[in-house]
Scaffold this motif. Structure first.
Motif, PDB file in Angstrom:
ATOM      1  N   ALA A  68       4.467  12.078 -16.517  1.00 43.56           N
ATOM      2  CA  ALA A  68       4.037  10.715 -16.522  1.00 43.56           C
ATOM      3  C   ALA A  68       4.521  10.278 -15.190  1.00 43.56           C
ATOM      4  N   ILE A  69       5.600  10.252 -14.689  1.00 40.97           N
ATOM      5  CA  ILE A  69       6.127   9.823 -13.625  1.00 40.97           C
ATOM      6  C   ILE A  69       5.324  10.062 -12.213  1.00 40.97           C
ATOM      7  N   ILE A  70       4.890  11.280 -12.303  1.00 39.81           N
ATOM      8  CA  ILE A  70       3.789  11.976 -11.276  1.00 39.81           C
ATOM      9  C   ILE A  70       2.741  11.062 -11.321  1.00 39.81           C
ATOM     10  N   PHE A  71       2.014  10.662 -12.233  1.00 35.96           N
ATOM     11  CA  PHE A  71       0.804  10.210 -12.477  1.00 35.96           C
ATOM     12  C   PHE A  71       0.947   8.603 -12.142  1.00 35.96           C
ATOM     13  N   ASN A  72       2.428   8.199 -12.504  1.00 38.24           N
ATOM     14  CA  ASN A  72       2.638   6.882 -12.101  1.00 38.24           C
ATOM     15  C   ASN A  72       2.815   6.304 -10.695  1.00 38.24           C
ATOM     16  N   PHE A  73       2.840   7.549  -9.592  1.00 42.22           N
ATOM     17  CA  PHE A  73       2.785   7.521  -8.394  1.00 42.22           C
ATOM     18  C   PHE A  73       1.572   6.844  -7.937  1.00 42.22           C
ATOM     19  N   TYR A  74       0.619   7.412  -8.556  1.00 41.71           N
ATOM     20  CA  TYR A  74      -0.884   7.022  -8.170  1.00 41.71           C
ATOM     21  C   TYR A  74      -1.090   5.498  -8.518  1.00 41.71           C
ATOM     22  N   VAL A  75      -0.654   5.150  -9.594  1.00 39.11           N
ATOM     23  CA  VAL A  75      -0.881   3.714 -10.025  1.00 39.11           C
ATOM     24  C   VAL A  75      -0.230   2.754  -9.031  1.00 39.11           C
ATOM     25  N   ILE A  76       1.110   3.011  -8.510  1.00 34.08           N
ATOM     26  CA  ILE A  76       1.875   2.458  -7.713  1.00 34.08           C
ATOM     27  C   ILE A  76       1.350   2.251  -6.176  1.00 34.08           C
ATOM     28  N   ILE A  77       1.190   3.542  -5.871  1.00 34.52           N
ATOM     29  CA  ILE A  77       0.600   3.757  -4.496  1.00 34.52           C
ATOM     30  C   ILE A  77      -1.009   2.996  -4.338  1.00 34.52           C
ATOM     31  N   TYR A  78      -1.743   3.015  -5.356  1.00 33.02           N
ATOM     32  CA  TYR A  78      -3.168   2.468  -5.387  1.00 33.02           C
ATOM     33  C   TYR A  78      -3.057   1.007  -5.326  1.00 33.02           C
ATOM     34  N   ASN A  79      -1.923   0.379  -6.178  1.00 29.12           N
ATOM     35  CA  ASN A  79      -2.012  -1.043  -6.313  1.00 29.12           C
ATOM     36  C   ASN A  79      -1.151  -1.483  -4.834  1.00 29.12           C
ATOM     37  N   MET A  80      -0.062  -0.644  -4.409  1.00 26.66           N
ATOM     38  CA  MET A  80       0.793  -1.073  -3.361  1.00 26.66           C
ATOM     39  C   MET A  80      -0.560  -1.492  -2.170  1.00 26.66           C
ATOM     40  N   PRO A  87     -14.358  -5.548   5.109  1.00 27.06           N
ATOM     41  CA  PRO A  87     -15.083  -6.198   4.388  1.00 27.06           C
ATOM     42  C   PRO A  87     -15.005  -5.966   2.681  1.00 27.06           C
ATOM     43  N   ILE A  88     -14.650  -6.835   1.860  1.00 30.37           N
ATOM     44  CA  ILE A  88     -14.285  -6.382   0.429  1.00 30.37           C
ATOM     45  C   ILE A  88     -15.583  -6.985  -0.343  1.00 30.37           C
ATOM     46  N   SER A  89     -16.550  -6.188  -0.615  1.00 32.03           N
ATOM     47  CA  SER A  89     -17.625  -6.873  -1.334  1.00 32.03           C
ATOM     48  C   SER A  89     -17.291  -6.884  -2.919  1.00 32.03           C
ATOM     49  N   LYS A  90     -18.455  -7.337  -3.729  1.00 32.84           N
ATOM     50  CA  LYS A  90     -18.308  -7.158  -5.239  1.00 32.84           C
ATOM     51  C   LYS A  90     -18.101  -5.943  -5.817  1.00 32.84           C
ATOM     52  N   PHE A  91     -19.027  -4.969  -4.919  1.00 30.31           N
ATOM     53  CA  PHE A  91     -18.960  -3.814  -5.574  1.00 30.31           C
ATOM     54  C   PHE A  91     -17.523  -3.054  -5.166  1.00 30.31           C
ATOM     55  N   VAL A  92     -17.056  -3.428  -4.184  1.00 29.75           N
ATOM     56  CA  VAL A  92     -15.573  -2.744  -3.942  1.00 29.75           C
ATOM     57  C   VAL A  92     -14.644  -3.331  -4.789  1.00 29.75           C
ATOM     58  N   ARG A  93     -14.531  -4.390  -5.058  1.00 30.14           N
ATOM     59  CA  ARG A  93     -13.708  -5.168  -6.068  1.00 30.14           C
ATOM     60  C   ARG A  93     -13.744  -4.506  -7.526  1.00 30.14           C
ATOM     61  N   LEU A  94     -15.164  -4.245  -7.826  1.00 29.25           N
ATOM     62  CA  LEU A  94     -15.640  -3.439  -9.272  1.00 29.25           C
ATOM     63  C   LEU A  94     -14.979  -2.109  -9.128  1.00 29.25           C
ATOM     64  N   GLN A  95     -15.336  -1.412  -8.011  1.00 27.68           N
ATOM     65  CA  GLN A  95     -14.578  -0.053  -7.741  1.00 27.68           C
ATOM     66  C   GLN A  95     -13.141  -0.082  -7.908  1.00 27.68           C
ATOM     67  N   ILE A  96     -12.294  -1.169  -7.368  1.00 29.21           N
ATOM     68  CA  ILE A  96     -10.887  -1.256  -7.463  1.00 29.21           C
ATOM     69  C   ILE A  96     -10.597  -1.110  -8.839  1.00 29.21           C
ATOM     70  N   ILE A  97     -11.238  -2.064  -9.609  1.00 27.43           N
ATOM     71  CA  ILE A  97     -10.641  -2.504 -10.964  1.00 27.43           C
ATOM     72  C   ILE A  97     -10.985  -1.308 -11.698  1.00 27.43           C
ATOM     73  N   LEU A  98     -12.059  -0.545 -11.754  1.00 25.88           N
ATOM     74  CA  LEU A  98     -12.310   0.762 -12.183  1.00 25.88           C
ATOM     75  C   LEU A  98     -11.371   1.866 -12.071  1.00 25.88           C
ATOM     76  N   PHE A  99     -10.966   2.109 -10.850  1.00 26.23           N
ATOM     77  CA  PHE A  99      -9.965   3.224 -10.279  1.00 26.23           C
ATOM     78  C   PHE A  99      -8.861   2.863 -10.882  1.00 26.23           C
ATOM     79  N   SER A 100      -8.293   1.826 -10.736  1.00 27.61           N
ATOM     80  CA  SER A 100      -6.945   1.097 -11.150  1.00 27.61           C
ATOM     81  C   SER A 100      -6.758   1.487 -12.630  1.00 27.61           C
ATOM     82  N   GLY A 101      -8.095   1.161 -13.310  1.00 29.40           N
ATOM     83  CA  GLY A 101      -8.006   1.245 -14.971  1.00 29.40           C
ATOM     84  C   GLY A 101      -7.896   2.581 -15.263  1.00 29.40           C
TER      85      GLY A 101
END
Length: 425
Positions: A99-111, A55-69
């Motif tokens: 930068a490419i190392i930290f770009n891993f994090y962005v790709i994997i998180y959004n994946m 279950p993806i609640s509103k809090f989880v969606r906010l958490q995803i947006i915050l961490f991805s940001g």
């Protein structure tokens, strides 16, 4: 109609209640809950970063947006350094190596965020396969691979925690030594900033806020790589367990006891067991194909970035070693170690899947299939035909996850590093 007294009614209810409890007891001892038993630690890690597919609640969606940001902004602030600094070859390599190392994090998180429904379907499919297991030995086999999943996850999590703490402490070391040895504070701050960023603010004044952002990225990114990587690793380990069960079913169906007395009852039982062996073998291959197809594009991108990033960070190691910059040297060494470990584990589990699939073929070939009834021989022939073509974990027809692929990617990275290093001489 017979009249039932209140006492008889009470006794009947107690019997029904006891029978329900017995059914629940038997159910709990025969069935396996994948999420709570085999992927418990993975669930905790994914919940911590908001990527658990249930279950993806509103809090989880906010958490995803915050961490991805947070993750995305850190990559952007590294590339903005090109606006205020003169672009030289050394500076470009310095920025891109981190930068490419930290770009891993962005790709994997959004994946994982985009493919949440695929992860949910994989877990459901795995749970359905486990629910169909009735034999005690088969349940023991899948529990063994569940234990392997928990053990691998625990070891990788411990390594990740140590690596994150190490990366966080690297910038603090100069401050600790500065307090003891009375080194100039501005010198300490310049040494402490090993990752090139441009926030368009006074970096010396807001040094602690920058450290906070960097450490938050390291914690979120490290948890993301650990949680998602161990989740995919656990799925592959369970697929190996399915292949093991397929081999076990073939061995049991073609045991000497069965073949000594081939009557109608034994023949039916042999056919049934071979059918179930073929069925779980097919489900294992389908499960792996579904897993790869769900993340195929992201896997290709990660492979490309792994090779480039490994080359750049090996170059940065030699470059900082020649300058005597110990903090930057340790940082890039930790990046090299993390990339090597990630590449090795990914290709190693792909090699294991291939080996387990080949073992099903070997088992079917080595049993006394020639003594079985004709109909059973045809079913075993089906397994032999499928096994004659090696089942590989293939990514878009370009890469086959194996130890050979790991060696090829490492060789490619070293070739690019050699080229860059030779141009700087």
């Amino acid at each position: 109609m017979k009249h039932i007294t209140p006492r008889e009614l009470k006794t009947k209810r107690l019997r029904l209640r006891n029978s329900d409890l017995n059914v629940q007891f038997l159910y709990s001892h025969s069935m396996i809950c994948i999420e709570t038993q085999h992927f418990h630690l993975n669930r905790i890690l994914l919940l911590a970063i908001g990527l658990w597919p249930y279950p993806i609640s509103k809090f989880v969606r906010l958490q995803i947006i915050l961490f991805s940001g947070i993750l995305t902004s850190f990559v952007i602030f590294q590339f903005t350094a090109f606006i205020t600094t003169k672009c030289t070859v050394d500076f470009i390599i310095k920025v891109f190596s981190t930068a490419i190392i930290f770009n891993f994090y962005v790709i994997i998180y959004n994946m994982f965020w985009i493919n949440t429904h695929h992860v949910r379907n994989l877990l459901k499919q795995l749970q359905c396969i486990c629910n169909e297991l009735k034999d005690e030995n088969e349940l023991a086999i899948i529990k063994k691979y569940g234990y392997n999943t928990r053990r691998c996850t625990a070891i990788i999590t411990l390594l990740a925690i140590c690596s994150i703490l190490f990366a966080i402490l690297i910038p603090i070391w100069p401050q600790i030594f500065g307090t003891v040895l009375h080194i100039n504070q501005s010198r300490i701050q310049n040494q402490a900033i090993q990752i090139t960023t441009e926030y368009f603010i006074d970096q010396e004044k807001y040094i602690f806020l920058i450290f906070l952002h960097t450490n938050a990225v390291l914690c979120i990114g490290g948890t993301t790589m650990t949680a998602t990587g161990t989740m995919i690793l656990g799925c592959f380990i369970h697929a190996c367990g399915m292949f093991h069960i397929a081999s076990y079913r073939i061995e049991q169906a073609m045991s000497t006891k069965m073949l000594k007395n081939i009557n109608l009852k034994n023949q039916t039982m042999i056919n049934k067991k071979i059918f179930y062996a073929v069925e779980i073998h097919r489900k294992a291959m389908k499960f792996i194909d579904m897993l790869i197809s769900s993340f195929e594009g992201s896997f290709l991108l990660l492979i490309m970035f792994c090779v480039i990033s490994l080359s750049l960070n090996i170059f940065a190691v030699f470059y900082n070693a020649s300058l005597g910059n110990k903090e930057a040297l340790l940082l890039h060494l930790s990046f090299v170690f993390a990339i090597y470990l990630y590449m090795f584990l990914t290709n190693y589990i792909g090699q294991e899947v291939t080996n387990y699939s080949n073992n099903v073929y070997s088992t079917a070939y080595n049993v006394r299939w020639y003594m079985a009834p004709l109909h059973t021989q045809k079913m075993i022939l089906f397994i032999l035909q499928k096994g004659s073509i090696t089942f590989d974990v293939n990514i878009a027809g370009l890469f086959v996850m194996s130890l050979q692929c790991f060696a090829t990617l490492t060789k490619a990275s070293m070739s690019y590093f050699t080229f860059m290093y030779s141009t700087q001489q």
